[in-house]
Scaffold this active site. Structure first.
Site, PDB file in Angstrom:
ATOM      1  CD  GLU A 145       9.768  12.391 -15.475  1.00  0.00           C
ATOM      2  OE1 GLU A 145       8.982  13.059 -15.288  1.00  0.00           O
ATOM      3  OE2 GLU A 145      11.045  12.721 -15.173  1.00  0.00           O
ATOM      4  CB  SER A 197      14.536  22.253 -14.272  1.00  0.00           C
ATOM      5  OG  SER A 197      13.617  23.542 -14.380  1.00  0.00           O
ATOM      6  CG  HIS A 220      -1.763  -1.153   1.466  1.00  0.00           C
ATOM      7  ND1 HIS A 220      -2.955  -1.430   0.848  1.00  0.00           N
ATOM      8  CD2 HIS A 220      -1.309  -2.458   2.144  1.00  0.00           C
ATOM      9  CE1 HIS A 220      -3.102  -2.727   1.223  1.00  0.00           C
ATOM     10  NE2 HIS A 220      -2.460  -3.456   1.940  1.00  0.00           N
ATOM     11  CE  LYS A 259      12.708  19.018 -10.347  1.00  0.00           C
ATOM     12  NZ  LYS A 259      11.046  19.613 -10.817  1.00  0.00           N
TER      13      LYS A 259
END
Ligand code: ARG
Length: 460
Positions: A291, A278, A157, A284
């Site tokens: 992804e 970024s 979970h 970043k």
């Protein structure tokens, strides 16, 4: 101008839009190697069966070699008015060798030709994917061996559940990828029957030897039903179904890498080679490759969906609809290939932040099960009662704001006076993982044994 191959009865050429919707050379030119191999096997068989003369066959073989060299050398001009790869190759063969080229299409049709070509293409692609998946398994197992004792939280979970190790977690993917390979190999086994010689749909009256062409092309045997031979595309569906499951697995790994790299977790770091910056936020480090691996499954499932929908309700035998099988398949398998390569690269590249992982593993009272198990093992208390005892101890620890192994013995004894000092031998995360020695369990020595077993298997 009407089509040179089949336009004998046609006064005019196709409407522009007819050509646009009909033409497949823009994508099926990628089948050139398989198409030429199929033609060479067919020609050799026609000669052996005395259906074409030795001289004609020799000319055909030589001409096909030249066509292949021209395509590979980039000097071949693919023509849209010749529709597809089959007619482009044959037309060029005719330019090179003249009349004997016209004998090549004896006892075959583009219907069995395209089925043969595409089976060979899908087979090659599946073999390539299998090799890549094997490399991914190797990357995972090597990392797992190195991180066999690196304690991390195991989640259910997405809540910290029990301590595990990073190595054990990575080995879970080795198993998944192993099953993915099994599915692809299984699909390949069923695929590996030659449709060549089924001709248009009903076979041929020529005394062909389908066994010979099947063997020459590396098929296990010829297909047994000519109608099925030209109508079957379940080899595409099955391969794409297996590819979809593999892509789903990669997306799960990728998602975990994204989570592990996020700053609240910081379990794992990817090097500059697999991170992007970024343009606005200088701090970043984005895991773009992960992804994109996570996203590629969309295209793989998209391809699978497209081919299934095309085939659904399609009457036997060959229908032009089936020309729509190639683009989605090629895109899906190329997407999967890229995703596997990126996943293997990231796995090799990533470094574990052992201290952060270990700290997180101790959060959320992850050794509560170990406490309950200890009560069963040492005190002979039934598990259901032990579960209550452990829950009460968690309550005390939670009220005091300390982990279980930082509780005083007196705290534990206030729940059940039979608890002794020995219980602390299982309450730390390191002790917990070391104790889980059941087959397939998380103990570092198990993980090492499993990683070594796989690495040995993957070495050949
Ligand atoms: N380009 C076609 C395909 O991919 C080849 C087979 C065409 N056969 C035919 N009879 N029109 O399906």
């Amino acid at each position: 101008m009407s089509n040179a191959m089949w336009g004998g009865r046609y006064a005019s050429g196709p409407a522009a839009v007819m050509e646009d919707i009909n033409v497949s050379i823009d994508f099926d030119q990628r089948l050139y190697r398989q198409d030429i191999a199929g033609s060479k096997a067919h020609a050799a068989m026609l000669r052996a069966q005395r259906i074409v003369s030795a001289a004609d066959e020799a000319a055909i073989q030589k001409g096909l070699d030249q066509v292949l060299a021209e395509i590979e050398g980039g000097t071949f001009t693919f023509k849209r008015n010749l529709e597809d790869i089959h007619m482009n190759v044959e037309a060029r063969l005719a330019e090179i060798i003249g009349a004997p080229a016209g004998r090549l299409h004896t006892a075959r049709s583009r219907n069995d030709q395209v089925a043969t070509d595409f089976k060979l293409w899908v087979r090659d692609a599946a073999d390539g994917l299998d090799a890549q998946l094997k490399d991914l398994q190797r990357a995972l197992a090597e990392k797992a061996l190195a991180e066999a004792a690196t304690v991390m939280p195991g989640f259910t979970h997405l809540q910290v559940a029990q301590p595990t190790t990073f190595g054990h977690h990575l080995m879970a993917y080795v198993e998944m990828v192993g099953r993915d390979r099994g599915r692809l190999q299984d699909a390949r086994r069923r695929l590996n029957e030659s449709p060549l010689g089924a001709a248009a749909l009903c076979g041929t009256s020529f005394p062909i030897d389908r066994q010979a062409t099947a063997e020459a092309l590396g098929f296990d045997r010829p297909t047994a039903n000519s109608l099925d031979s030209v109508a079957d595309r379940d080899f595409v569906m099955e391969t794409l179904a297996a590819a979809t499951i593999a892509a789903v697995h990669l997306s799960r790994l990728a998602e975990e890498i994204v989570i592990w790299c996020s700053s609240p977790f910081s379990f794992v770091r990817l090097s500059d080679a697999f991170s992007t910056g970024s343009s606005i936020m200088p701090q970043k480090r984005n895991p773009d490759a992960a992804e994109l691996v996570r996203a590629k499954v969309g295209r793989v499932l998209g391809g699978f969906t497209a081919i299934v929908v095309v085939l659904k309700g399609l009457p036997l035998t060959y229908q032009k609809d089936m020309q729509e099988d190639k683009e989605p398949t090629m895109d899906a398998l190329a997407s999967l290939s890229l995703a596997i390569a990126a996943a293997a690269g990231m796995v090799r590249d990533m470094t574990a932040n052992a201290a952060v992982m270990k700290k997180a593993a101790g959060q959320g009272y992850s050794t509560a099960t170990d406490l309950a198990d200890w009560c069963v093992r040492v005190l002979d208390i039934p598990f259901r009662d032990s579960h209550h005892i452990a829950a009460k101890c968690v309550g005390i620890a939670s009220a005091k704001g300390v982990p279980l192994h930082k509780l005083d013995l007196t705290d534990l004894q206030s729940v059940d006076k039979r608890i002794t000092e020995d219980v602390f031998s299982v309450l730390s995360v390191g002790r917990s993982v070391a104790s889980r020695v059941s087959y397939g369990g998380t103990a570092p020595k198990n993980v090492r044994a499993q990683a070594r077993r796989w690495l040995k298997k993957l070495a050949d």
